[in-house]
Design a protein around this motif. Structure first.
Motif, short mmCIF file in Angstrom:
data_model
loop_
_atom_site.label_atom_id
_atom_site.label_comp_id
_atom_site.label_asym_id
_atom_site.label_seq_id
_atom_site.Cartn_x
_atom_site.Cartn_y
_atom_site.Cartn_z
N ARG A 110 0.82 -1.21 0.00
CA ARG A 110 0.00 0.00 0.00
C ARG A 110 0.86 1.26 0.00
N ILE A 111 0.46 2.24 -0.83
CA ILE A 111 1.26 3.45 -0.96
C ILE A 111 1.28 4.23 0.34
N ASP A 112 0.18 4.21 1.12
CA ASP A 112 0.19 4.96 2.37
C ASP A 112 1.17 4.35 3.36
N HIS A 113 1.27 3.02 3.37
CA HIS A 113 2.26 2.37 4.23
C HIS A 113 3.68 2.71 3.79
N THR A 114 3.90 2.72 2.48
CA THR A 114 5.22 3.05 1.96
C THR A 114 5.63 4.46 2.36
N LEU A 115 4.73 5.42 2.17
CA LEU A 115 5.04 6.81 2.54
C LEU A 115 5.26 6.95 4.03
N ALA A 116 4.44 6.25 4.81
CA ALA A 116 4.60 6.31 6.27
C ALA A 116 5.95 5.75 6.68
N ASN A 117 6.37 4.66 6.05
CA ASN A 117 7.66 4.06 6.39
C ASN A 117 8.82 4.97 6.02
N ILE A 118 8.74 5.62 4.86
CA ILE A 118 9.79 6.58 4.48
C ILE A 118 9.83 7.72 5.49
N GLY A 119 8.65 8.14 5.93
CA GLY A 119 8.58 9.21 6.93
C GLY A 119 9.25 8.86 8.23
N LEU A 120 9.39 7.58 8.53
CA LEU A 120 10.05 7.17 9.78
C LEU A 120 11.52 7.56 9.81
N LEU A 121 12.12 7.86 8.67
CA LEU A 121 13.50 8.34 8.67
C LEU A 121 13.62 9.66 9.44
N SER A 122 12.49 10.35 9.63
CA SER A 122 12.49 11.62 10.36
C SER A 122 12.17 11.44 11.84
N LEU A 123 12.09 10.21 12.33
CA LEU A 123 11.81 9.99 13.75
C LEU A 123 12.80 10.76 14.62
N PRO A 124 12.30 11.51 15.60
CA PRO A 124 13.24 12.21 16.50
C PRO A 124 14.24 11.28 17.16
N ALA A 125 13.82 10.05 17.46
CA ALA A 125 14.72 9.10 18.12
C ALA A 125 15.90 8.72 17.25
N LEU A 126 15.82 8.96 15.93
CA LEU A 126 16.90 8.60 15.01
C LEU A 126 17.90 9.73 14.80
N VAL A 127 17.68 10.89 15.41
CA VAL A 127 18.62 11.99 15.26
C VAL A 127 20.00 11.54 15.75
N GLY A 128 20.99 11.69 14.88
CA GLY A 128 22.34 11.28 15.22
C GLY A 128 22.62 9.81 15.05
N ARG A 129 21.63 9.05 14.59
CA ARG A 129 21.80 7.62 14.37
C ARG A 129 21.53 7.33 12.89
N PRO A 130 22.53 6.87 12.15
CA PRO A 130 22.33 6.63 10.71
C PRO A 130 21.22 5.61 10.46
N ALA A 131 20.34 5.93 9.53
CA ALA A 131 19.22 5.04 9.19
C ALA A 131 19.11 4.97 7.68
N VAL A 132 18.85 3.76 7.18
CA VAL A 132 18.73 3.56 5.74
C VAL A 132 17.60 2.59 5.46
N ILE A 133 16.86 2.86 4.39
CA ILE A 133 15.85 1.95 3.88
C ILE A 133 16.38 1.37 2.58
N LEU A 134 16.33 0.04 2.46
CA LEU A 134 16.82 -0.63 1.26
C LEU A 134 15.74 -1.48 0.62
N ASP A 135 15.75 -1.53 -0.71
CA ASP A 135 15.05 -2.60 -1.43
C ASP A 135 15.93 -3.00 -2.61
N ALA A 136 15.38 -3.71 -3.56
CA ALA A 136 16.20 -4.22 -4.66
C ALA A 136 16.74 -3.12 -5.56
N THR A 137 16.12 -1.96 -5.58
CA THR A 137 16.49 -0.91 -6.54
C THR A 137 16.79 0.43 -5.91
#
Length: 228
Positions: A110-137
């Motif tokens: 679902r596109i809403d789930h995809t967008l929400a997951n990408i938005g998690l890169l902005s989680l305040p708890a991740l400030v200063g902690r490298p975060a990456v989302i990967l798929d095949a492409t």
């Protein structure tokens, strides 16, 4: 760096595809946390779950019982929670000591789930902690400027010469974008929201990087050719 692998319930490529497209993607991973139905990816990737988090709406009772019998700690959440299962899995990993995050299964479905997951890169708890989302492409990271010490934020690109890089503004006030080693340079320039100017740049030299004085940029790397 102690990194955690988060298994979300979206599309996950094979281990062989990940290894060939993103060499070294699993370096430093010592913790694996599944977000609900993401547990189904563990066997195919050859990883062992250290924790399962979720409300159980995408994994049946028998599968949960199997995880529990195998000694995997389960963190059950209420179905009417405010957070997504993937968000809870990330927070659990950070609570368990991870200082970096790799997320698989965040895209697709679902596109809403995809967008929400990408938005998690902005989680305040991740400030200063490298975060990456990967798929095949795609390899997705968030670049934020300034850093807590007031310097411009910086990301070094991991792709090969010829690979594509898109710089997509997240929110307003994206100012002072500077690139090095890309075919189409940006020199202390803005990237306004709503315009696709940063789409499909190209890595021209090894060691390419992007710097950002102010704002947030979603940095998306895409191989020019995909390994078979």
């Amino acid at each position: 760096m102690t990194r955690a692998l988060i298994l979300a319930d979206g599309d996950v490529p094979s281990r062989a595809r990940l290894d060939s497209t993103w060499p070294g993607w699993d370096a430093g991973i010592v913790l694996v946390v599944a977000a609900d139905g993401g547990a189904r990816h563990a066997d195919a990737l050859g990883v062992t779950l250290d924790r399962w988090v979720g409300d159980g709406d995408s994994l049946d009772a028998a599968a949960l019982a199997d995880l529990e019998a195998a000694g995997v700690p389960l963190e059950r959440a209420r179905p009417d929670k405010d957070e997504t299962d993937t968000e809870l899995a990330i927070l659990a990993a950070l609570r368990l000591g991870a200082d970096g995050i790799v997320v698989l299964g965040a895209l697709g479905g679902r596109i809403d789930h995809t967008l929400a997951n990408i938005g998690l890169l902005s989680l305040p708890a991740l400030v200063g902690r490298p975060a990456v989302i990967l798929d095949a492409t795609s390899r997705l990271r968030l670049l934020v400027g300034p850093t807590p010490d007031g310097e411009a934020g910086e990301i070094r690109l991991v792709g090969r010469v010829g690979d594509l890089v898109s710089l997509l503004p997240v929110g307003d006030a994206v100012e002072g974008v500077m690139t090095e080693g890309l075919v189409y340079p940006l020199v202390d320039e803005p990237l306004p929201a709503g315009t696709p100017r940063g789409l499909s740049n190209v890595i021209a030299a090894a060691g390419a990087r992007v710097r950002l004085r102010q704002g947030r940029l979603l940095v998306v790397e895409t191989p020019a050719t995909f390994p078979s």
